[in-house]
Motif scaffolding. Structure first.
Motif, short mmCIF file in Angstrom:
data_model
loop_
_atom_site.label_atom_id
_atom_site.label_comp_id
_atom_site.label_asym_id
_atom_site.label_seq_id
_atom_site.Cartn_x
_atom_site.Cartn_y
_atom_site.Cartn_z
N GLY A 127 23.61 79.50 54.72
CA GLY A 127 23.32 79.05 56.36
C GLY A 127 23.75 79.92 57.16
N TRP A 128 24.59 80.97 57.01
CA TRP A 128 25.95 80.92 57.58
C TRP A 128 24.72 82.03 58.29
CZ3 TRP A 128 29.99 83.24 53.73
CH2 TRP A 128 30.28 82.25 52.91
N LYS A 129 25.30 82.39 59.72
CA LYS A 129 24.66 83.16 60.35
C LYS A 129 25.23 84.26 60.58
CE LYS A 129 22.07 79.18 62.85
NZ LYS A 129 20.40 79.95 61.93
N ASP A 130 25.06 85.70 61.11
CA ASP A 130 25.74 86.75 60.86
C ASP A 130 26.42 87.39 60.84
OD1 ASP A 130 23.08 87.54 63.01
OD2 ASP A 130 25.13 86.52 64.39
N GLU A 131 27.01 86.91 59.29
CA GLU A 131 28.15 87.07 57.76
C GLU A 131 27.96 87.64 56.51
OE1 GLU A 131 31.28 85.87 58.95
OE2 GLU A 131 30.77 84.78 60.73
N VAL A 132 29.06 87.83 56.29
CA VAL A 132 28.61 88.41 54.76
C VAL A 132 29.73 87.95 53.63
CG1 VAL A 132 28.90 90.75 53.19
CG2 VAL A 132 28.53 90.88 56.16
N ALA A 133 28.75 87.48 52.87
CA ALA A 133 28.74 86.64 51.62
C ALA A 133 29.68 87.59 50.86
CB ALA A 133 28.47 86.12 50.98
N TRP A 134 31.31 87.36 50.55
CA TRP A 134 31.61 88.26 49.50
C TRP A 134 32.88 87.22 49.21
CZ3 TRP A 134 37.54 89.69 50.22
CH2 TRP A 134 37.71 90.04 51.79
N ASP A 135 33.69 87.44 47.61
CA ASP A 135 34.88 87.04 47.39
C ASP A 135 33.85 85.72 47.12
OD1 ASP A 135 36.94 86.95 45.93
OD2 ASP A 135 38.16 86.64 47.60
N ILE A 136 32.63 85.80 46.81
CA ILE A 136 32.15 84.31 46.29
C ILE A 136 31.79 83.84 44.95
CG2 ILE A 136 31.82 83.16 49.15
CD1 ILE A 136 29.06 84.47 48.20
N TYR A 137 31.95 82.72 44.50
CA TYR A 137 31.01 82.33 43.03
C TYR A 137 30.11 81.24 43.62
CZ TYR A 137 36.01 83.90 41.69
OH TYR A 137 37.02 84.41 42.01
N LEU A 138 28.65 82.19 42.43
CA LEU A 138 27.97 81.37 42.98
C LEU A 138 27.23 80.94 41.53
CD1 LEU A 138 25.88 84.46 45.54
CD2 LEU A 138 26.80 81.83 46.83
N PHE A 139 26.68 79.40 41.81
CA PHE A 139 25.92 79.16 40.32
C PHE A 139 24.37 79.08 40.54
CE2 PHE A 139 30.42 78.82 40.45
CZ PHE A 139 30.41 79.36 38.71
N TYR A 140 23.60 79.57 40.26
CA TYR A 140 21.69 79.37 40.29
C TYR A 140 21.57 78.78 39.02
CZ TYR A 140 22.98 82.90 43.71
OH TYR A 140 22.81 83.34 44.71
N ALA A 141 20.59 77.65 38.81
CA ALA A 141 19.90 77.51 37.92
C ALA A 141 19.02 78.61 36.97
CB ALA A 141 18.90 75.95 38.29
N GLU A 142 19.05 77.78 36.33
CA GLU A 142 18.02 78.93 35.21
C GLU A 142 16.18 78.81 35.59
OE1 GLU A 142 16.72 78.58 30.52
OE2 GLU A 142 17.89 77.22 30.99
N GLY A 143 16.18 79.54 35.57
CA GLY A 143 14.75 80.00 36.07
C GLY A 143 14.22 80.22 37.70
N GLY A 144 15.87 80.33 38.49
CA GLY A 144 16.12 80.39 39.98
C GLY A 144 15.14 82.15 40.62
N VAL A 145 14.45 82.58 40.96
CA VAL A 145 13.76 84.12 41.73
C VAL A 145 14.49 84.23 42.83
CG1 VAL A 145 11.83 85.30 41.54
CG2 VAL A 145 11.84 83.11 39.66
N TRP A 146 14.37 85.69 43.12
CA TRP A 146 14.98 86.15 44.24
C TRP A 146 13.93 86.73 44.43
CZ3 TRP A 146 20.09 87.93 46.00
CH2 TRP A 146 19.76 89.40 47.06
N THR A 147 13.50 86.55 45.27
CA THR A 147 12.05 87.42 46.11
C THR A 147 12.25 87.24 47.46
OG1 THR A 147 11.47 84.97 46.99
CG2 THR A 147 10.81 85.18 44.58
N ASP A 148 12.10 87.12 48.58
CA ASP A 148 12.40 87.49 49.95
C ASP A 148 14.24 86.80 50.05
OD1 ASP A 148 9.73 88.06 50.57
OD2 ASP A 148 9.36 86.32 51.51
N GLY A 149 14.38 86.79 49.71
CA GLY A 149 16.14 87.10 49.30
C GLY A 149 16.60 85.64 48.28
N PRO A 150 17.64 85.13 48.00
CA PRO A 150 18.26 85.38 46.40
C PRO A 150 17.63 83.19 46.90
CG PRO A 150 20.43 85.50 48.51
CD PRO A 150 18.92 86.00 49.15
N PRO A 151 17.62 82.60 45.83
CA PRO A 151 17.40 81.01 46.03
C PRO A 151 18.29 80.81 46.25
CG PRO A 151 18.21 81.65 44.11
CD PRO A 151 17.48 83.22 44.55
N VAL A 152 18.68 79.09 46.97
CA VAL A 152 19.97 78.06 47.46
C VAL A 152 20.94 78.11 45.91
CG1 VAL A 152 20.68 76.31 48.06
CG2 VAL A 152 19.06 77.53 49.74
N PRO A 153 21.78 78.22 45.94
CA PRO A 153 22.68 78.40 43.97
C PRO A 153 22.68 76.96 44.60
CG PRO A 153 23.87 78.72 45.97
CD PRO A 153 23.07 79.64 46.80
#
Length: 103
Positions: free
Chosen positions: A41-67
């Motif tokens: 939900g960040w606008k005009d930002e670049v995510a870095w130095d972050i830790y993301l956790f995704y549920a099993e089966g999450g698929v990156w399609t047009d963009g990454p799933p919400v962690p």
């Protein structure tokens, strides 16, 4: 993501995590960081130095799933609720990892 990053710098970093599921790539346009930022939900930002956790089966399609969980170390980030540093970061990383494993 620091000024002066270049593809040649990847050499040492690629040895940090020896898991075959880990992929390293060089992204000078910061496309992945921008896509992750949008998923948070960040606008005009670049995510870095972050830790993301995704549920099993999450698929990156047009963009990454919400962690399912995430945290960062970016003091300038607007989302202070996810800011973790030091021992607090270590504990939160353990909690988030355990929550995914226990599912």
């Amino acid at each position: 993501m620091v000024q002066g990053d270049r593809e040649e710098s990847l050499g040492g970093a690629t040895r940090l995590l020896g898991d075959p599921r880990v992929r390293y790539f060089y992204d000078p346009a910061k496309r992945a960081g921008r896509a992750v930022a949008r998923s948070l939900g960040w606008k005009d930002e670049v995510a870095w130095d972050i830790y993301l956790f995704y549920a099993e089966g999450g698929v990156w399609t047009d963009g990454p799933p919400v962690p399912t969980d995430w945290m960062h170390q970016l003091s300038r980030c607007a989302d202070i609720a996810h800011l973790r540093v030091g021992q607090d970061l270590v504990e939160k990383l353990r909690e988030a990892t355990k929550a995914l494993i226990d599912r």
